[in-house]
Design a protein around this motif. Sequence first.
Motif, PDB file in Angstrom:
ATOM      1  N   SER A  11      10.938  30.013  -5.764  1.00 57.20           N
ATOM      2  CA  SER A  11      10.704  30.278  -7.182  1.00 57.20           C
ATOM      3  C   SER A  11       9.732  29.267  -7.778  1.00 57.20           C
ATOM      4  N   ASP A  12       9.019  29.701  -8.810  1.00 52.95           N
ATOM      5  CA  ASP A  12       8.153  28.798  -9.553  1.00 52.95           C
ATOM      6  C   ASP A  12       9.000  28.049 -10.579  1.00 52.95           C
ATOM      7  N   VAL A  13       8.575  26.829 -10.899  1.00 53.93           N
ATOM      8  CA  VAL A  13       9.324  26.007 -11.853  1.00 53.93           C
ATOM      9  C   VAL A  13       8.362  25.449 -12.898  1.00 53.93           C
ATOM     10  N   LYS A  14       8.871  25.335 -14.137  1.00 60.60           N
ATOM     11  CA  LYS A  14       8.104  24.783 -15.238  1.00 60.60           C
ATOM     12  C   LYS A  14       8.428  23.301 -15.363  1.00 60.60           C
ATOM     13  N   LEU A  15       7.400  22.456 -15.373  1.00 59.87           N
ATOM     14  CA  LEU A  15       7.544  21.024 -15.617  1.00 59.87           C
ATOM     15  C   LEU A  15       7.227  20.802 -17.091  1.00 59.87           C
ATOM     16  N   ILE A  16       8.214  20.362 -17.851  1.00 64.48           N
ATOM     17  CA  ILE A  16       8.084  20.298 -19.299  1.00 64.48           C
ATOM     18  C   ILE A  16       8.094  18.842 -19.751  1.00 64.48           C
ATOM     19  N   GLY A  17       7.089  18.459 -20.486  1.00 68.51           N
ATOM     20  CA  GLY A  17       6.971  17.099 -21.006  1.00 68.51           C
ATOM     21  C   GLY A  17       5.750  17.054 -21.887  1.00 68.51           C
ATOM     22  N   ARG A  18       4.662  16.560 -21.353  1.00 69.69           N
ATOM     23  CA  ARG A  18       3.382  16.607 -22.058  1.00 69.69           C
ATOM     24  C   ARG A  18       2.830  18.009 -21.821  1.00 69.69           C
ATOM     25  N   GLY A  19       3.267  18.941 -22.644  1.00 71.16           N
ATOM     26  CA  GLY A  19       2.926  20.346 -22.411  1.00 71.16           C
ATOM     27  C   GLY A  19       3.822  20.922 -21.331  1.00 71.16           C
ATOM     28  N   GLU A  20       3.441  22.078 -20.830  1.00 76.82           N
ATOM     29  CA  GLU A  20       4.179  22.743 -19.754  1.00 76.82           C
ATOM     30  C   GLU A  20       3.226  23.070 -18.630  1.00 76.82           C
ATOM     31  N   ARG A  21       3.663  22.798 -17.404  1.00 69.10           N
ATOM     32  CA  ARG A  21       2.871  23.132 -16.219  1.00 69.10           C
ATOM     33  C   ARG A  21       3.775  23.867 -15.244  1.00 69.10           C
ATOM     34  N   ILE A  22       3.177  24.703 -14.428  1.00 74.42           N
ATOM     35  CA  ILE A  22       3.929  25.460 -13.425  1.00 74.42           C
ATOM     36  C   ILE A  22       3.684  24.849 -12.041  1.00 74.42           C
ATOM     37  N   LEU A  23       4.778  24.586 -11.322  1.00 72.42           N
ATOM     38  CA  LEU A  23       4.685  24.190  -9.920  1.00 72.42           C
ATOM     39  C   LEU A  23       5.165  25.392  -9.116  1.00 72.42           C
ATOM     40  N   ARG A  24       4.245  25.989  -8.386  1.00 69.75           N
ATOM     41  CA  ARG A  24       4.539  27.221  -7.647  1.00 69.75           C
ATOM     42  C   ARG A  24       5.448  26.957  -6.443  1.00 69.75           C
ATOM     43  N   ALA A  25       6.157  27.994  -6.052  1.00 70.28           N
ATOM     44  CA  ALA A  25       7.002  27.935  -4.863  1.00 70.28           C
ATOM     45  C   ALA A  25       6.173  27.474  -3.669  1.00 70.28           C
ATOM     46  N   GLY A  26       6.707  26.526  -2.910  1.00 72.18           N
ATOM     47  CA  GLY A  26       6.038  26.047  -1.710  1.00 72.18           C
ATOM     48  C   GLY A  26       4.987  24.977  -1.932  1.00 72.18           C
ATOM     49  N   GLU A  27       4.716  24.608  -3.198  1.00 72.24           N
ATOM     50  CA  GLU A  27       3.669  23.611  -3.462  1.00 72.24           C
ATOM     51  C   GLU A  27       4.234  22.204  -3.602  1.00 72.24           C
ATOM     52  N   LYS A  28       3.359  21.235  -3.361  1.00 77.68           N
ATOM     53  CA  LYS A  28       3.665  19.816  -3.539  1.00 77.68           C
ATOM     54  C   LYS A  28       2.717  19.285  -4.608  1.00 77.68           C
ATOM     55  N   LEU A  29       3.161  18.295  -5.381  1.00 75.53           N
ATOM     56  CA  LEU A  29       2.331  17.744  -6.441  1.00 75.53           C
ATOM     57  C   LEU A  29       2.496  16.237  -6.510  1.00 75.53           C
ATOM     58  N   GLU A  30       1.380  15.538  -6.433  1.00 74.88           N
ATOM     59  CA  GLU A  30       1.329  14.114  -6.754  1.00 74.88           C
ATOM     60  C   GLU A  30       0.754  14.080  -8.162  1.00 74.88           C
ATOM     61  N   GLU A  31       1.500  13.538  -9.109  1.00 71.20           N
ATOM     62  CA  GLU A  31       1.084  13.587 -10.507  1.00 71.20           C
ATOM     63  C   GLU A  31      -0.274  12.919 -10.723  1.00 71.20           C
ATOM     64  N   PRO A  32      -1.212  13.622 -11.385  1.00 72.77           N
ATOM     65  CA  PRO A  32      -2.470  12.981 -11.749  1.00 72.77           C
ATOM     66  C   PRO A  32      -2.204  11.923 -12.822  1.00 72.77           C
ATOM     67  N   ALA A  33      -3.089  10.958 -12.939  1.00 74.84           N
ATOM     68  CA  ALA A  33      -2.893   9.822 -13.846  1.00 74.84           C
ATOM     69  C   ALA A  33      -2.482  10.244 -15.254  1.00 74.84           C
ATOM     70  N   GLY A  34      -3.092  11.278 -15.808  1.00 68.91           N
ATOM     71  CA  GLY A  34      -2.793  11.700 -17.172  1.00 68.91           C
ATOM     72  C   GLY A  34      -1.421  12.313 -17.355  1.00 68.91           C
ATOM     73  N   TYR A  35      -0.762  12.693 -16.272  1.00 71.19           N
ATOM     74  CA  TYR A  35       0.552  13.333 -16.355  1.00 71.19           C
ATOM     75  C   TYR A  35       1.648  12.535 -15.655  1.00 71.19           C
ATOM     76  N   ASN A  36       1.304  11.429 -15.006  1.00 74.94           N
ATOM     77  CA  ASN A  36       2.321  10.652 -14.306  1.00 74.94           C
ATOM     78  C   ASN A  36       3.374  10.165 -15.308  1.00 74.94           C
ATOM     79  N   ASP A  37       4.636  10.323 -14.916  1.00 74.74           N
ATOM     80  CA  ASP A  37       5.764   9.863 -15.728  1.00 74.74           C
ATOM     81  C   ASP A  37       5.811  10.512 -17.108  1.00 74.74           C
ATOM     82  N   THR A  38       5.530  11.819 -17.175  1.00 76.60           N
ATOM     83  CA  THR A  38       5.585  12.511 -18.468  1.00 76.60           C
ATOM     84  C   THR A  38       6.629  13.630 -18.510  1.00 76.60           C
TER      85      THR A  38
END
Length: 104
Positions: free
Chosen positions: A70-97
């Motif tokens: 399933s896809d998941v919404k990352l909610i903090g500084r706006g909303e972003r979608i992390l798709r099923a099966g994906e990996k994400l290293e937070e970019p500097a502007g979104y790290n720890d948000t």
Amino acid sequence: MSTQLPPGVVRILPEGAPCPPKTLGLYRDYSCQGPGYGIGAGFDVDLTELPIPGGSMFKNVSSWVNLTDSDVKLIGRGERILRAGEKLEEPAGYNDTVERVAWV
């Protein structure tokens, strides 16, 4: 830290271990290191409920791995979608948000 975790959440032990199958893994540090948790698909979680030494995962996540179907919404500084099966290293502007996660 004997706090009860929200439904659908497991602590990833030892620290830096791989994310369990069929969960969304979130880690305090880059490269899926440091304290981490696995969240089962469909369980919306406020990251204040996930304790780490000195605080919580609220605005403290640097890397994600979505091993669910399933896809998941990352909610903090706006909303972003992390798709099923994906990996994400937070970019500097979104790290720890990210403050909470919700399933799409």
